[in-house]
Design a protein around this motif. Structure first.
Motif, PDB file in Angstrom:
ATOM      1  N   ALA A 115      -6.563   3.971  -4.368  1.00 36.24           N
ATOM      2  CA  ALA A 115      -5.318   4.509  -4.919  1.00 36.24           C
ATOM      3  C   ALA A 115      -5.416   4.640  -6.440  1.00 36.24           C
ATOM      4  CB  ALA A 115      -4.145   3.605  -4.547  1.00 36.24           C
ATOM      5  N   GLU A 116      -6.042   3.663  -7.090  1.00 37.92           N
ATOM      6  CA  GLU A 116      -6.227   3.727  -8.536  1.00 37.92           C
ATOM      7  C   GLU A 116      -7.099   4.926  -8.913  1.00 37.92           C
ATOM      8  OE1 GLU A 116      -4.929   2.373 -11.020  1.00 37.92           O
ATOM      9  OE2 GLU A 116      -4.308   0.322 -10.660  1.00 37.92           O
TER      10      GLU A 116
ATOM     11  N   ALA B  96      -3.988  -6.283  -7.354  1.00 40.43           N
ATOM     12  CA  ALA B  96      -4.981  -6.773  -8.313  1.00 40.43           C
ATOM     13  C   ALA B  96      -4.310  -7.600  -9.397  1.00 40.43           C
ATOM     14  CB  ALA B  96      -5.770  -5.626  -8.930  1.00 40.43           C
TER      15      ALA B  96
ATOM     16  N   LEU C 252      -7.420   7.677  -7.221  1.00 36.84           N
ATOM     17  CA  LEU C 252      -6.681   8.917  -6.983  1.00 36.84           C
ATOM     18  C   LEU C 252      -5.562   9.122  -7.994  1.00 36.84           C
ATOM     19  CD1 LEU C 252      -6.453   8.954  -3.090  1.00 36.84           C
ATOM     20  CD2 LEU C 252      -8.206   9.889  -4.585  1.00 36.84           C
ATOM     21  N   SER C 253      -5.008   8.021  -8.536  1.00 33.62           N
ATOM     22  CA  SER C 253      -3.903   8.186  -9.472  1.00 33.62           C
ATOM     23  C   SER C 253      -4.381   8.165 -10.921  1.00 33.62           C
ATOM     24  CB  SER C 253      -2.858   7.091  -9.238  1.00 33.62           C
ATOM     25  OG  SER C 253      -3.423   5.822  -9.483  1.00 33.62           O
TER      26      SER C 253
ATOM     27  N   THR D 141      -3.405  -9.760  -4.097  1.00 34.29           N
ATOM     28  CA  THR D 141      -4.608  -9.053  -3.681  1.00 34.29           C
ATOM     29  C   THR D 141      -4.380  -7.545  -3.714  1.00 34.29           C
ATOM     30  OG1 THR D 141      -5.110 -10.909  -2.255  1.00 34.29           O
ATOM     31  CG2 THR D 141      -6.358  -8.911  -1.881  1.00 34.29           C
ATOM     32  N   VAL D 142      -3.268  -7.113  -3.129  1.00 30.43           N
ATOM     33  CA  VAL D 142      -3.004  -5.679  -3.064  1.00 30.43           C
ATOM     34  C   VAL D 142      -2.866  -5.079  -4.456  1.00 30.43           C
ATOM     35  CG1 VAL D 142      -1.330  -3.935  -2.334  1.00 30.43           C
ATOM     36  CG2 VAL D 142      -1.920  -5.808  -0.801  1.00 30.43           C
TER      37      VAL D 142
ATOM     38  N   ILE E  35       2.309   1.884  -3.379  1.00 31.68           N
ATOM     39  CA  ILE E  35       1.266   2.405  -4.266  1.00 31.68           C
ATOM     40  C   ILE E  35       1.057   3.891  -4.001  1.00 31.68           C
ATOM     41  CG2 ILE E  35      -1.206   2.336  -4.795  1.00 31.68           C
ATOM     42  CD1 ILE E  35      -1.137  -0.662  -4.342  1.00 31.68           C
TER      43      ILE E  35
ATOM     44  N   ILE F   4     -10.865  -5.615 -12.274  1.00 32.02           N
ATOM     45  CA  ILE F   4     -11.172  -6.306 -11.027  1.00 32.02           C
ATOM     46  C   ILE F   4     -10.043  -5.999 -10.039  1.00 32.02           C
ATOM     47  CG2 ILE F   4     -11.787  -8.534  -9.995  1.00 32.02           C
ATOM     48  CD1 ILE F   4     -13.539  -7.626 -12.422  1.00 32.02           C
ATOM     49  N   ILE F   5     -10.382  -5.293  -8.973  1.00 26.40           N
ATOM     50  CA  ILE F   5      -9.387  -4.914  -7.960  1.00 26.40           C
ATOM     51  C   ILE F   5      -9.914  -5.336  -6.589  1.00 26.40           C
ATOM     52  CG2 ILE F   5      -8.079  -2.994  -6.969  1.00 26.40           C
ATOM     53  CD1 ILE F   5      -8.530  -1.493  -9.597  1.00 26.40           C
ATOM     54  N   PRO F   6      -9.403  -6.448  -6.057  1.00 27.53           N
ATOM     55  CA  PRO F   6      -9.995  -7.002  -4.834  1.00 27.53           C
ATOM     56  C   PRO F   6      -9.784  -6.129  -3.591  1.00 27.53           C
ATOM     57  CG  PRO F   6      -8.462  -8.565  -5.877  1.00 27.53           C
ATOM     58  CD  PRO F   6      -8.306  -7.267  -6.572  1.00 27.53           C
ATOM     59  N   GLU F   7      -8.676  -5.398  -3.539  1.00 21.76           N
ATOM     60  CA  GLU F   7      -8.345  -4.676  -2.319  1.00 21.76           C
ATOM     61  C   GLU F   7      -8.854  -3.232  -2.380  1.00 21.76           C
ATOM     62  OE1 GLU F   7      -7.294  -5.268   0.687  1.00 21.76           O
ATOM     63  OE2 GLU F   7      -7.315  -3.109   1.001  1.00 21.76           O
TER      64      GLU F   7
ATOM     65  N   ILE G 287       0.842  -1.204   0.000  1.00 17.70           N
ATOM     66  CA  ILE G 287       0.000   0.000   0.000  1.00 17.70           C
ATOM     67  C   ILE G 287       0.878   1.255   0.000  1.00 17.70           C
ATOM     68  CG2 ILE G 287      -1.739   1.287   1.321  1.00 17.70           C
ATOM     69  CD1 ILE G 287      -2.997  -1.166   0.290  1.00 17.70           C
TER      70      ILE G 287
ATOM     71  N   ARG H 290       3.105   9.435  -9.424  1.00 14.57           N
ATOM     72  CA  ARG H 290       2.487   9.048 -10.714  1.00 14.57           C
ATOM     73  C   ARG H 290       3.494   8.407 -11.664  1.00 14.57           C
ATOM     74  NH1 ARG H 290      -2.746  11.956 -11.268  1.00 14.57           N
ATOM     75  NH2 ARG H 290      -3.312  12.054  -9.096  1.00 14.57           N
TER      76      ARG H 290
ATOM     77  N   ALA I 220      -0.833   1.837 -10.357  1.00 15.20           N
ATOM     78  CA  ALA I 220      -1.097   1.414  -8.986  1.00 15.20           C
ATOM     79  C   ALA I 220      -1.317  -0.089  -8.890  1.00 15.20           C
ATOM     80  CB  ALA I 220      -2.310   2.154  -8.429  1.00 15.20           C
ATOM     81  N   SER I 221      -1.940  -0.664  -9.897  1.00 15.60           N
ATOM     82  CA  SER I 221      -2.207  -2.099  -9.848  1.00 15.60           C
ATOM     83  C   SER I 221      -2.446  -2.597 -11.253  1.00 15.60           C
ATOM     84  CB  SER I 221      -3.430  -2.377  -8.979  1.00 15.60           C
ATOM     85  OG  SER I 221      -4.577  -1.853  -9.588  1.00 15.60           O
TER      86      SER I 221
ATOM     87  N   ALA J  88       2.487   5.567  -7.175  1.00 11.36           N
ATOM     88  CA  ALA J  88       1.355   5.716  -8.096  1.00 11.36           C
ATOM     89  C   ALA J  88       0.569   6.985  -7.795  1.00 11.36           C
ATOM     90  CB  ALA J  88       0.449   4.495  -8.021  1.00 11.36           C
ATOM     91  N   VAL J  89       0.188   7.159  -6.519  1.00 11.97           N
ATOM     92  CA  VAL J  89      -0.683   8.288  -6.203  1.00 11.97           C
ATOM     93  C   VAL J  89       0.106   9.600  -6.165  1.00 11.97           C
ATOM     94  CG1 VAL J  89      -2.292   9.231  -4.523  1.00 11.97           C
ATOM     95  CG2 VAL J  89      -2.247   6.775  -4.948  1.00 11.97           C
TER      96      VAL J  89
ATOM     97  N   ALA K 194      -8.177  -0.534  -0.615  1.00  7.56           N
ATOM     98  CA  ALA K 194      -7.157   0.529  -0.563  1.00  7.56           C
ATOM     99  C   ALA K 194      -6.518   0.717  -1.935  1.00  7.56           C
ATOM    100  CB  ALA K 194      -6.089   0.176   0.474  1.00  7.56           C
ATOM    101  N   THR K 195      -6.305  -0.368  -2.657  1.00 10.70           N
ATOM    102  CA  THR K 195      -5.736  -0.282  -3.998  1.00 10.70           C
ATOM    103  C   THR K 195      -6.723   0.391  -4.944  1.00 10.70           C
ATOM    104  OG1 THR K 195      -4.666  -2.398  -3.555  1.00 10.70           O
ATOM    105  CG2 THR K 195      -4.623  -1.615  -5.820  1.00 10.70           C
TER     106      THR K 195
END
Lengths: 306, 512
Positions: free
Chosen positions: B231-232, A253, B234-235, A250-251, A151, B222-225, A148, A159, A163-164, A155-156, B227-228
């Motif tokens: 973040a996606e 994706a 926001l970014s 998971t984190v 990320i 598909i983003i399971p988490e 996290i 940039r 992020a995933s 990413a945030v 928080a991610t």
């Protein structure tokens, strides 16, 4: 060597048989999947009909037998959720997980080899302590938190990276670092202790006495022996790495088999869980077999000793 | 001898090359990205139990009728009009000139085939229960279909919004398995590629009969988490996300790149009390005790302080958006003295012990925190609550069904997305139903009359009566209607949907 490999393969079959029985048995003890499959307003007859359709009303040993006899042909049945063969679902998601673990392994080595070497050569110095501290910090950070944080920063805020997701080399950087950071410390300590031990050997003294350059002594002579325990432990750690992959996937994706397995356990999707567990076990056992062979390859004593 | 390190490196390089994804022709400007926490099991909506399948279904398929998000009323879609011929026959006129993604025209034949397939018991379609009241569908001509129902069916039109129209040709030629991966609909988007548990790519249907979507491409990731996912958002990796936790709203709103939007949703939360004594004798079989519980809790301040305002107080279990809701019935107001007196009158002057079965926040945000507040309010009037936490929603639902979850437990009801009082009264309040812990002959009669009448006015009167009864009898401990929270990128204009069905084809770029 050949007999050695043959024995390993026999063990492999036994291990997989055991795992298939375990995964089959445990899942059936957990609960009733029909309860999850049907909508909340389904009636009693519908439950019974589904139980019959899925063969859940048959004795357990018959259910296992039909599972096992089809499984050896790669047929694990239809996923109860995915409307597709379980085998296909699992196989499709294998490569991302394998790539991720390999990338994680590479990152771990890229961190551990230089740090371990420096720490060993500058033993008990400030550099040694610093390297150990970095390594311990890496091990202490939970993968989830590290992921996290990466990320948020890369990413945030900056940039710089996606992020995933999955697909380009940029997508690999953060997840593989996460996974590698967790594996690096133990590898680093092994490299360090291995090198320290080897460096005190007579043949190193001989090499030095011949007037060989120090870096050649380390790289050509010391390293080969020091890396044997490292390879063995990395093989053993492969299962751990797959465990770490569940969180990393998971984190980030990441469409891998680790999250598929966890999702399927949650959904009580028996065929997919069974297929994934058996194939992952196969993978871990195969990796360990490969490691054993590799060690034999590097170290003639192992080959001869068998 | 080959160096192992070199082998590993070479393998990595080859893998890396093999992985470079094919370039897609999309640009950021013509693509909208939506994300889901879990993937669908199938692209065949009537075969799925998942809300995600309903949402995706709206993009590739059309329904005969659809809900207008502004008025929340059901209006024409693929059907242009409908009328009753008699109490058990509905005639539906269809839109002309509509084409499926494969080019075949949409006709009454497809309507019949769709319902025949769903209603066929051998097909075990999940959606069958939704349409169990439909006996048969007849083709009158290409653009007229007639539905025969089993008795009067007031929810007919409402339920039309819950059934996608599928192609008769696909059913005949391809079959169920194929349809699970290849949606052939008439909808605003066509599926290009589905990478399971990873992404769906859809492209605009340029032959769409209705208003065409602004964005040429729709990507569903598909983003399971959570928080991610945030973040996606926001970014800039994702444009619309749903189910934002209340404590993350500030993060999104202060980011400058995205904002949150909330909407009341069709889900009412309550604490069910075991009036029907399904789990055996308990204090809540006494109406006074149930009233005392309702009077003990200050829901208004809980909504304001614990839920950040994300709740709408209700007088009973009926949601304000459901047909039949009575706006004149006011909810219980906290009155500690009255509650204490009622409890004493019921024979508990020194208080009473209650077991409270709690669930995880799967569908109800911040449920633990609101439970804390409710329990401490109840303690003030003499309820000694013993809390029992069940961490798994599946286990919880199973226990509730078995009737073993009394005397008091967390519950909320999403009406199966049918905006009608009947959709909660029948399942949650009618004597003998799996999720009901209430039993009252008088109410059962009202429910039966209500679902067998096509007269909207008469039905409204019946439901007003039912709500008065439920209020006076304090059937359960009534809480509030839930609100959903969405996160929306500042580059798009998008309205949060009250029926929890995201419609990305309505998204447009945000006006500067």
């Amino acid at each position: 060597m050949r007999r050695y490999i043959a024995r390993q393969i026999v063990q492999l079959v036994v291990v997989i048989f055991g795992i298939s029985i375990l995964s089959f048995g445990i899942l059936h003890v957990i609960g009733d999947p029909v309860l999850l499959l049907l909508p909340q307003n389904a009636g009693k007859e519908e439950f019974e009909r589904y139980r019959h359709l899925l063969g859940l009303d048959r004795p357990l040993y018959m259910q296992y037998w039909s599972f096992a006899s089809r499984a050896v042909q790669g047929d694990f049945g239809q996923s109860w959720y995915g409307n597709a063969p379980a085998f296909r679902l699992v196989i499709e998601r294998m490569p991302p997980t394998i790539y991720l673990t390999l990338a994680g392994l590479l990152v771990a080595l890229l961190i551990a080899l230089p740090l371990g070497t420096i720490a060993a050569l500058k033993r008990h110095s400030f550099v040694d302590t610093l390297c150990t501290m970095v390594a311990v910090a890496g091990q202490a950070l939970p993968i989830f938190w590290l992921g996290i944080m990466l990320i948020i920063v890369f990413a945030v805020q900056l940039r710089l990276l996606p992020a995933s997701g999955y697909g380009t080399w940029q997508h690999f950087l953060m997840p593989s670092f996460c996974l590698g950071a967790a594996l690096a410390p133990i590898t680093m300590r092994l490299v360090r202790s291995g090198l320290i031990e080897v460096m005190s050997m007579d043949y190193i003294k001989t090499a030095r006495a011949k007037g060989m350059l120090e870096w050649r002594v380390v790289v050509k002579h010391a390293f080969r022996n020091a890396c044997i325990p490292v390879i063995t432990v990395l093989g053993l750690q492969f299962g751990q790495l797959l465990g770490g992959a569940i969180i990393t996937e998971t984190v980030f994706a990441w469409p891998g088999v680790a999250t598929l397995t966890v999702d399927s356990i949650r959904n009580q999707d028996f065929p997919v869980v069974q297929c994934a567990v058996v194939l992952l076990a196969l993978l871990i056992v195969a990796v360990n077999l490969l490691v054993d062979i590799l060690v034999g390859f590097i170290d003639p004593r192992v080959r001869a000793g068998v | 001898m080959v160096r192992p390190a070199a082998v590993v490196l070479a393998v990595m390089l080859v893998l890396g090359l093999a992985l470079s994804a094919p370039a897609l022709a999309q640009t950021k400007e013509d693509t909208i990205v939506y994300s889901l926490q879990s993937d669908v099991d199938s692209w065949d909506p009537p075969a799925s139990v998942l809300r995600e399948a309903i949402i995706l279904g709206y993009h590739a398929f059309d329904h005969l009728a659809t809900r207008d998000l502004k008025t929340r009323k059901v209006g024409p879609n693929l059907a242009t009009s409908w009328r009753n011929i008699d109490d058990t026959t509905w005639e539906v006129k269809l839109r002309q000139g509509v084409k499926f993604h494969d080019g075949t025209p949409f006709t009454a034949k497809d309507v019949k085939a769709t319902f025949d397939r769903v209603l066929d018991p051998a097909k075990k379609m999940t959606a069958r229960g939704n349409h169990a009241k439909i006996k048969s569908v007849e083709v009158v001509d290409d653009f007229t279909a007639r539905f025969k129902t089993d008795g009067p069916y007031p929810l007919f039109v409402e339920r039309l919004t819950a059934q996608v129209m599928q192609s008769e040709k696909a059913m005949r030629e391809k079959g169920d398995q194929w349809m699970g991966e290849n949606p052939v609909g008439t909808g605003p988007y066509k599926l290009v590629k589905w990478s399971r548990k990873q992404e769906h790519l859809l492209v605009r249907n340029d032959d769409y009969w209705g208003a065409k979507p602004y964005y040429k491409y729709l990507r569903v990731r598909i983003i399971p988490e959570k928080a991610t996912e945030i973040a996606e958002l926001l970014s800039g990796g994702v444009d619309v996300i749903k189910a934002v936790p209340p404590d993350q709203m500030d993060v999104i709103d202060k980011s400058g790149g995205a904002r949150t939007a909330t909407s009341p949703i069709l889900r009412t939360a309550m604490l069910q009390l075991d009036q029907a004594a399904r789990g055996g004798p308990n204090p809540f079989t006494d109406r006074k005790v149930r009233q005392a519980a309702n009077l003990a809790v200050d829901h208004d301040s809980i909504i304001k302080h614990v839920l950040n305002g994300l709740g709408d107080r209700v007088a009973t279990g009926i949601n304000p958006m459901a047909f039949g809701w009575d706006p004149n019935l006011k909810p219980y107001k906290q009155d500690l003295a009255a509650a204490k007196k009622l409890l004493a009158d019921a024979g508990y002057p020194n208080g009473v012990d209650i077991v409270f079965n709690e669930g995880p926040p799967t569908v109800e945000p911040a449920v633990q925190q609101t439970n804390d507040a409710i329990v401490s309010d109840m303690a003030k009037v003499g309820f000694r609550v013993k809390r029992n936490y069940i961490g798994d929603n599946t286990v919880l639902v199973a226990r509730v069904k078995e009737g073993k979850f009394g005397p008091m437990f967390n519950w909320s009801w999403g009406y199966y997305s049918v905006f009608d009082a009947d959709a909660i009264l029948y399942d949650v309040f009618k004597c003998g139903e799996s999720y009901s812990y209430y039993c009252n002959k008088e109410l059962d009669d009202l429910i039966a009359t209500g679902r067998n009448s096509l007269d909207a006015k008469k039905r409204t009167e019946i439901y007003v009566k039912a709500q008065k009864l439920l209020y006076d009898d304090a059937a359960y401990l009534y809480k509030w209607g839930l609100r959903g929270v969405w996160g929306i990128s500042n580059r798009v204009e998008y309205t949060a949907p009250a029926d929890e069905v995201d419609r990305l084809f309505l998204a447009t770029p945000r006006k500067k």
